[in-house]
Design a protein around this motif. Structure first.
Motif, mmCIF file in Angstrom:
data_model
loop_
_atom_site.group_PDB
_atom_site.id
_atom_site.type_symbol
_atom_site.label_atom_id
_atom_site.label_comp_id
_atom_site.label_asym_id
_atom_site.label_seq_id
_atom_site.Cartn_x
_atom_site.Cartn_y
_atom_site.Cartn_z
ATOM 1 N N ALA A 161 0.812 -1.213 0.000
ATOM 2 C CA ALA A 161 0.000 0.000 0.000
ATOM 3 C C ALA A 161 0.846 1.265 0.000
ATOM 4 O O ALA A 161 0.338 2.362 -0.204
ATOM 5 C CB ALA A 161 -0.931 0.009 1.217
ATOM 6 N N VAL A 162 2.140 1.133 0.260
ATOM 7 C CA VAL A 162 3.036 2.292 0.284
ATOM 8 C C VAL A 162 3.456 2.634 -1.145
ATOM 9 O O VAL A 162 3.933 1.769 -1.878
ATOM 10 C CB VAL A 162 4.274 2.000 1.159
ATOM 11 C CG1 VAL A 162 5.229 3.195 1.140
ATOM 12 C CG2 VAL A 162 3.852 1.683 2.578
ATOM 13 N N GLY A 163 3.291 3.898 -1.524
ATOM 14 C CA GLY A 163 3.643 4.340 -2.861
ATOM 15 C C GLY A 163 5.065 4.851 -2.961
ATOM 16 O O GLY A 163 5.804 4.936 -1.981
ATOM 17 N N GLY A 164 5.448 5.245 -4.178
ATOM 18 C CA GLY A 164 6.827 5.610 -4.488
ATOM 19 C C GLY A 164 7.387 6.756 -3.679
ATOM 20 O O GLY A 164 8.485 6.676 -3.136
ATOM 21 N N ASP A 165 6.634 7.863 -3.577
ATOM 22 C CA ASP A 165 7.181 9.019 -2.884
ATOM 23 C C ASP A 165 7.292 8.807 -1.381
ATOM 24 O O ASP A 165 8.180 9.349 -0.746
ATOM 25 C CB ASP A 165 6.337 10.263 -3.177
ATOM 26 C CG ASP A 165 6.748 10.925 -4.488
ATOM 27 O OD1 ASP A 165 6.321 12.049 -4.723
ATOM 28 O OD2 ASP A 165 7.516 10.313 -5.249
ATOM 29 N N LEU A 166 6.416 8.041 -0.795
ATOM 30 C CA LEU A 166 6.524 7.757 0.631
ATOM 31 C C LEU A 166 7.745 6.882 0.901
ATOM 32 O O LEU A 166 8.428 7.044 1.915
ATOM 33 C CB LEU A 166 5.250 7.083 1.136
ATOM 34 C CG LEU A 166 5.108 6.918 2.654
ATOM 35 C CD1 LEU A 166 5.397 8.228 3.384
ATOM 36 C CD2 LEU A 166 3.732 6.399 3.012
#
Length: 624
Positions: free
Chosen positions: A250-255
């Motif tokens: 669920a964690v995206g690229g920028d995070l």
């Protein structure tokens, strides 16, 4: 059976045990003077004779007492009780205590134990709260040095509270490393590389620890794990962490990129202050581009496939769909992790073991296949967003605070208020976040800013400034009418600012009279101490900023009772030594006994003679 409550400092009743740490126990308490519930932190009795733990505990009270921020657990009072634990030879061991704000809620460690991973938006929100507290403590010159989930509380109404400044140090203390003889101070999973190596620390060390905490909130585990603290510390120094998305799709690229930028080994390469870290998290939450430095850190390890977060992140709690690069990234990390091939640790004797060696090899292969199958199932089903109840963010701009409260209640949202000067009339909202119209989870927090009116200026935080520096800061802010008054305060150095009127953070016009209250450097020796127990009087004097010196005097009063206090009721310099005469039992002088003996002479003597001798007690005469 009922017992009388234990009372500290003649004021604080000690109640039930509500928490226990490695250094101290925390009890529920009651402030009998103000009639409020408090928490009382007491150094554990078995550590009370260790000078290092005493110094560390006292430093916590000193460090945190000067911090006044809604995201930091407040310290109300501190003292020492020397009548609790019997020491060697019947002497008493001093037990210091800290009286602090009672927080109704859970620690972040308890929350993680219940939920393993947190929704990315919730993890961002919590981390922003921690960074708000750190930004303030760093401005006040204090480095926490032990940021971890156990030292962060989430209150019952959803606020973040940072606590436990037990190993905090002033930024100016260049000798403050993270090591002591034969030990490392701190928690291994959250140590910065410079802490693990025993180097000096600064505010950026706290930001690395916060990055470790953010990683755990997202991934459900710290960035590094090992069999011992030394093994974990070694990884902090020499190994690059995997992106959180490897453990949480669920964690995206920028995070990913923001988290890894906070975990840079070189402190010059990571975030330089809490504000820039928090700003990038806000950018992620609102779907805006992150800083170039964070983006570069993510690209360096293949963590950021896109520059901006997908829109659902701004919807406070909606998980982001798994990006296509996750699978290949996971494979790349597994293939380059430097792990030995299956069977690499089997020596040549395995050939002699025959079936046993083959059984081990087959078992390993079966476990590997099962692991791949399980991972595939997790990847398949993690693409399905969990059901959430959402609402729409209302437009609060232009509303007064009563209208804001009604709107937030209607849309089932929480509010977080701040104020600032603006051309809009005083009392009206002119800014909010998230923006109106966005879909968010019910219960999400909407931050809004209320205007203090045109032409108003915010009073800067000048607490602990010198008188001259405070005046200069206020003039630079635009204020023209500045006055000073002195106040006795045992906790603030002479000529240091205690508070202002109007209060710090509020807004006023430039010609408003700003009264700056500074410490006089004097305190009054407390009155009414004669007849009280020495332990209570010494605590009272210490809290007043004085140095009590006990002088034992023989007296018929109850032993341990105070007979007199030097300069009682007078104003003296903070830190002055005050002689306190304490009653002790009178000494018993040895006595001399008179022994009279009658000796009868033999019959040849006409008359008996009587001989009197005087001997010391216990002696015996020969009668002649």
């Amino acid at each position: 059976m009922t017992t009388t409550p234990r009372v500290l400092g003649g004021r604080y009743e000690v109640g039930e045990l509500i928490g226990r740490g490695g250094m101290a126990d925390v009890h529920l308490g009651h402030d009998t003077r103000l009639g409020r519930q408090v928490a009382i932190k007491m150094l554990r009795s078995e550590l009370a004779r260790d000078a290092n733990f005493l110094m560390r505990f006292r430093r916590e009270a000193q460090s945190a007492a000067g911090l006044n921020h809604p995201a930091i657990v407040a310290i109300f009072d501190s003292g020492e009780d020397d009548s609790v634990v019997e020491g060697p030879g019947g002497s008493h061991t001093t037990l210091p205590y800290i009286v602090m704000e009672y927080v109704d809620g859970l620690t972040l460690r308890q929350k993680l134990s219940a939920h393993q991973q947190l929704d990315p938006s919730e993890a961002i929100w919590i981390t922003e709260g921690i960074l708000d507290a750190l930004a303030y403590s760093h401005r006040m010159g204090i480095v926490h040095r032990d940021i971890k989930p156990a030292n962060v509380m989430i209150t019952s109404n959803g606020h973040v509270k940072v606590m436990d400044f037990g190993i905090a140090r002033a930024i100016a203390d260049t000798a403050a490393t993270m090591t002591q003889t034969q030990s490392v101070v701190g928690t291994a999973q959250y140590l910065s590389p410079e802490q693990a190596q025993g180097q000096t620390v600064d505010a950026r060390s706290d930001l690395y620890s916060t990055g470790c905490l953010l990683f755990e909130l997202l991934a459900g585990r710290p960035p590094f794990q090992g069999d011992s603290p030394v093994a974990i510390a070694y990884q902090h120094v020499g190994e690059t962490p995997q992106p959180p998305s490897v453990y949480n799709p669920a964690v995206g690229g920028d995070l990913d990129a923001v988290t890894l930028h906070a975990l840079a080994k070189d402190r010059e390469a990571r975030y330089q202050d809490a504000e820039s870290f928090s700003e990038d998290l806000e950018n992620v939450r609102l779907g805006r581009p992150i800083s170039a430095a964070a983006l570069g850190a993510g690209i360096a390890v293949g963590a950021a496939a896109t520059q901006t977060m997908p829109a659902p992140y701004s919807a406070a709690g909606t998980p982001t769909a798994v990006q296509p690069v996750i699978t290949s990234r996971r494979q790349r990390y597994e293939n380059t992790a430097g792990l030995p091939a299956v069977g690499h640790d089997l020596d040549e004797d395995d050939e002699k073991r025959g079936g046993a060696g083959r059984a081990v090899l087959i078992s390993l292969l079966v476990l590997a296949l099962l692991g791949l199958a399980g991972w595939g199932a997790v990847t398949l089903f993690s693409n399905q967003d969990p059901p959430v109840v959402t609402t729409t963010v209302p437009d609060l701009r232009g509303m007064d605070e009563a209208a804001v409260a009604r709107a937030l209640t209607t849309y089932k949202l929480q509010g977080e208020r701040s104020e600032a000067p603006n051309e809009l009339e005083a009392g009206k909202v002119f800014e909010q976040s998230p923006e109106p119209g966005l879909k968010v989870n019910e219960g999400s927090v909407v931050r809004y800013t209320v205007s203090t009116g045109p032409g108003s200026i915010a009073i800067p935080d000048i607490r602990n400034f010198d008188r001259k520096d405070a005046e200069q800061e206020l003039k630079q802010a635009g204020f023209t009418n500045i006055a000073f008054e002195e106040r006795d305060d045992p906790n603030t150095g002479k000529d240091k600012v205690i508070e202002t009127d109007p209060v710090i953070g509020s807004s006023a016009s430039k010609d408003t009279k700003i009264t700056v209250v500074v410490a006089s450097g004097k305190v009054q020796v407390p009155e009414g101490q004669v007849g009280r127990d020495w332990s209570l009087v010494s605590n009272e004097l210490a809290r007043a900023g004085l140095n009590p010196k006990r002088v034992d005097v023989e007296s018929n009063e109850t032993p341990g009772t105070v007979i007199s206090v030097e300069k009682e009721g007078k104003r003296v310099d903070v830190g002055s030594e005050i002689k306190v005469e304490v009653a002790t039992a009178p000494k018993v002088e040895p006595t001399t006994e008179t022994v009279t003996q009658t000796v009868t002479q033999p019959p040849a003597t006409t008359e008996p003679t009587t001989t009197t001798t005087t001997e010391p007690p216990g002696g015996g005469g020969n009668g002649n």
